[in-house]
Motif scaffolding. Structure first.
Motif, short mmCIF file in Angstrom:
data_model
loop_
_atom_site.label_atom_id
_atom_site.label_comp_id
_atom_site.label_asym_id
_atom_site.label_seq_id
_atom_site.Cartn_x
_atom_site.Cartn_y
_atom_site.Cartn_z
N ARG A 1 0.82 -1.22 0.00
CA ARG A 1 0.00 0.00 0.00
C ARG A 1 0.85 1.27 0.00
O ARG A 1 0.31 2.37 -0.03
N ILE B 1 2.76 2.36 2.50
CA ILE B 1 2.76 3.02 3.80
C ILE B 1 3.69 2.26 4.73
O ILE B 1 4.16 1.17 4.41
N GLU C 1 2.11 3.10 10.39
CA GLU C 1 0.88 3.69 9.85
C GLU C 1 -0.22 2.64 9.73
O GLU C 1 -1.39 2.91 10.06
N LEU C 2 0.14 1.44 9.28
CA LEU C 2 -0.84 0.37 9.15
C LEU C 2 -1.42 -0.01 10.51
O LEU C 2 -2.65 -0.12 10.68
N SER D 1 -1.47 1.77 13.23
CA SER D 1 -2.24 2.90 13.76
C SER D 1 -3.62 2.95 13.14
O SER D 1 -4.63 3.19 13.82
N GLU D 2 -3.69 2.72 11.85
CA GLU D 2 -4.97 2.74 11.13
C GLU D 2 -5.90 1.65 11.68
O GLU D 2 -7.08 1.89 11.95
N ARG D 3 -5.34 0.45 11.86
CA ARG D 3 -6.18 -0.65 12.36
C ARG D 3 -6.58 -0.43 13.82
O ARG D 3 -7.72 -0.70 14.21
N ALA E 1 -6.93 2.41 15.34
CA ALA E 1 -7.87 3.53 15.41
C ALA E 1 -9.29 3.10 15.07
O ALA E 1 -10.26 3.75 15.50
N ALA E 2 -9.43 2.03 14.31
CA ALA E 2 -10.76 1.57 13.89
C ALA E 2 -11.49 0.80 14.99
O ALA E 2 -12.70 0.55 14.87
N GLU F 1 -2.30 -5.24 16.11
CA GLU F 1 -2.79 -3.87 16.25
C GLU F 1 -3.37 -3.62 17.64
O GLU F 1 -3.37 -2.48 18.13
N ASN G 1 1.81 11.45 13.85
CA ASN G 1 0.93 10.28 13.89
C ASN G 1 -0.43 10.70 14.43
O ASN G 1 -0.58 10.90 15.64
N PHE H 1 -3.20 9.06 15.00
CA PHE H 1 -3.75 8.14 15.99
C PHE H 1 -3.15 8.40 17.36
O PHE H 1 -3.88 8.43 18.37
#
Length: 560
Positions: A364, A366, A370-371, A373-375, A377-378, A418, A458, A460
């Motif tokens: 992706r 990234i 970052e990956l 953090s994205e997961r 945060a969800a 995550e 960041n 998140f």
């Protein structure tokens, strides 16, 4: 000829240099408004020396963290000329240079400033090298520093929340005395790297009030008494008088003028102003416009340092220190900190993330951080069922105990990477909230929180901190806060501004929009924070000595 500030300082520039844990960064800053014109980075060739000495390969014991002084000089020779060339600023328009350093990073030197590790007879002796801030092998000595001070009722102990850290000057020097008395005897000056690099620039020894106060136990115009030091060890009685004592210089002051030798290194004009040395976090307050009382600055990177000015003196348990004039002249400067933050996130990514996560991130375009953090945060707050203690590098505040270690509670077979990553981020936020609570519980109000350092990038992490702290976070506008702060101090030393406050108002910057907390998430974090506090107090305040026993077992095994 001594260069002077022009009447129209739109034409003038200053250089700020931030000496970090793994590299040094130079930035060229316009005096009139703080605009960053160019920067350059020099990576330390030797980085952090943790396992073996360079050259000989001599193995090092656990919790050792050393550095090599020549790496610091190379920043002057490499990063400064590159930044200056990239800026397009004529060298004759540079009016001053300022520096900051990690602390406490003390080093043994001769009376002329020569580091002992650069003498052939000491090149293979670990204690002849600078001890980086994260050198935690002096905890045993720190315990004795504290025990003797408490028994004697030393009045300065309250200024440090009742505990002196293993990271600071006295514990590290006592370790040198006990483990290599020959190196200790040859040490004519015991000096923070923050002051040593200024010595290299202007050719004269100086001592700044910041490192002397926070890292050297200098309070009310005095070092700890000879009687106290003798009780630690008779051979240590004259440590302060012989190896530390020197007039202290105010922050923003003029340390001296750039020597011909340093001018040749940096390609800057001989004779420009050299600012008094400073600590990376404390100098950043000026860049983040966080010099007013009650404005807490959190400098978040590999570790986090929290600094704040107050108009009054108060005892705050577990603080790294409170020092008059320690951040800006005229105010009481408070410091607290966390020994591991970004380092903890980096450790997890480097050692505990499956290969498929790295492959997805690469596909992706990234990073793995970052990956994760994205997961993370969800997920709803608390959905991972975890609580972590952020002590992977010990605890600086409020427990001041570097023999503590990290904990993750609540793991199940359903736990995903995550989840752990998110819990580690939350743990560091809970650690900061513990520090804020300690300030306010001691009657030192925290009216505003400003964040600087690499982790501001960041979202998140910033959102988690805002929610955990239940406060808006103002973010510094610069990615190079310490270097810009050093440049601001250089402008004051050069006479462009009357004081740090005026220079900060003109040259410092924060982003216009703060990170606001979410009420629902903040309420959910209150529940998790209560669990964090339970574990924090159980493992850190005497509920069990399990973490200390594990550390002793590990160290014993490592020494066999």
């Amino acid at each position: 000829m001594t260069p002077t500030v022009s009447a129209n300082n739109d034409l003038d520039a200053v250089i700020g240099i931030d000496f970090g844990t793994l590299s040094g960064r130079a930035v060229v800053v316009r005096v009139s408004d703080g605009a960053e014109l160019a920067s350059a980075v020099h990576e330390f060739r030797h980085g952090v020396v943790e396992t073996a000495l360079p050259g000989s390969g001599r193995p090092l014991p656990p919790d050792t963290a050393l550095q090599v002084p020549e790496d610091y000089r190379r920043v002057l020779r490499d990063a400064v000329p590159k930044a200056l060339a990239a800026s397009g600023v004529p060298p004759e328009r540079v009016v001053g240079i300022g520096t900051d350093f990690t602390a406490s990073t003390p080093m043994p030197v001769l009376a002329d400033g020569t580091p002992l590790c650069e003498l052939p007879r000491f090149a293979d002796r670990p204690h002849a090298y600078p001890k980086l801030w994260k050198h935690h092998a002096a905890q045993r000595q720190a315990d004795r520093v504290n025990e003797v001070a408490e028994r004697r009722g030393e009045p300065w102990l309250d200024r440090y929340g009742g505990r002196i850290s293993a990271e600071w000057q006295f514990a590290k020097a006592l370790q040198v005395l006990e483990e290599d008395p020959e190196v200790y005897a040859a040490t004519e000056r015991w000096i923070e790297a923050a002051d040593w690099i200024v010595w290299e620039l202007c050719g004269a020894e100086t001592r700044n009030v910041c490192t002397a106060g926070y890292k050297g136990i200098h309070q009310d115009g005095r070092w700890p008494s000879r009687a106290y030091l003798a009780e630690l060890d008779e051979r240590f009685a004259d440590f302060a008088a012989d190896k530390l004592a020197h007039p202290l210089s105010p922050l923003g002051g003029l340390a001296g003028r750039l020597t011909a030798r340093a001018a040749a290194w940096t390609r800057l004009p001989e004779g420009i102003a050299v600012a008094v040395g400073n600590v990376d976090a404390h100098v950043t307050a000026a860049a983040a416009q966080a010099v007013a009382p009650g404005r807490l600055l959190a400098v978040m990177g590999t570790s986090t340092c929290h600094v704040m000015n107050g108009a009054e003196l108060a005892r705050v348990p577990g603080m790294c220190g409170v020092v008059k004039d320690g951040i800006v002249p005229g105010l009481w400067g408070y410091e607290a900190g966390q020994s591991g933050v970004g380092d903890i996130f980096g450790w997890f990514v480097d050692n505990a993330v499956p290969a498929e996560y790295a492959a997805e991130a690469a596909g992706r375009g990234i990073g793995v951080h970052e990956l994760l953090s994205e997961r993370a945060a969800a997920r709803p707050v608390g959905a991972h069922g975890l609580i972590a203690l952020d002590w992977h590098n010990g605890n600086r505040s409020v427990l001041v105990d570097h023999d503590l270690s990290g904990v993750v509670a609540g793991l199940t077979l359903a736990t995903r990477p995550e989840d752990v990553y998110g819990a580690l981020v939350e743990a560091t936020a809970f650690g900061t909230r513990t520090i804020v609570d300690a300030f306010e519980g001691a009657g030192v109000p925290v009216r505003e929180i400003v964040v600087a350092g690499g982790l501001v990038r960041n979202p998140f992490v910033m959102r988690t901190y805002a929610d955990v702290l239940r406060r808006p976070l103002k973010l510094i506008a610069s990615d190079q806060g310490p270097a810009v702060g050093s440049a601001i101090h250089a402008a004051v030393a050069a006479g462009a501004y009357p004081d740090i406050q005026a220079a900060s108002a003109a040259m410092g910057r924060v982003r216009p929009e703060p990170v606001e907390p979410d009420q629902e998430r903040a309420d959910a974090y209150d529940e998790l924070y209560a669990v964090y506090t339970d574990l924090h107090d159980h493992f850190g305040r005497g509920g069990t000595d399990a973490l200390h026993r594990l550390r002793r077992i590990r160290n014993a095994a490592a020494s066999r």
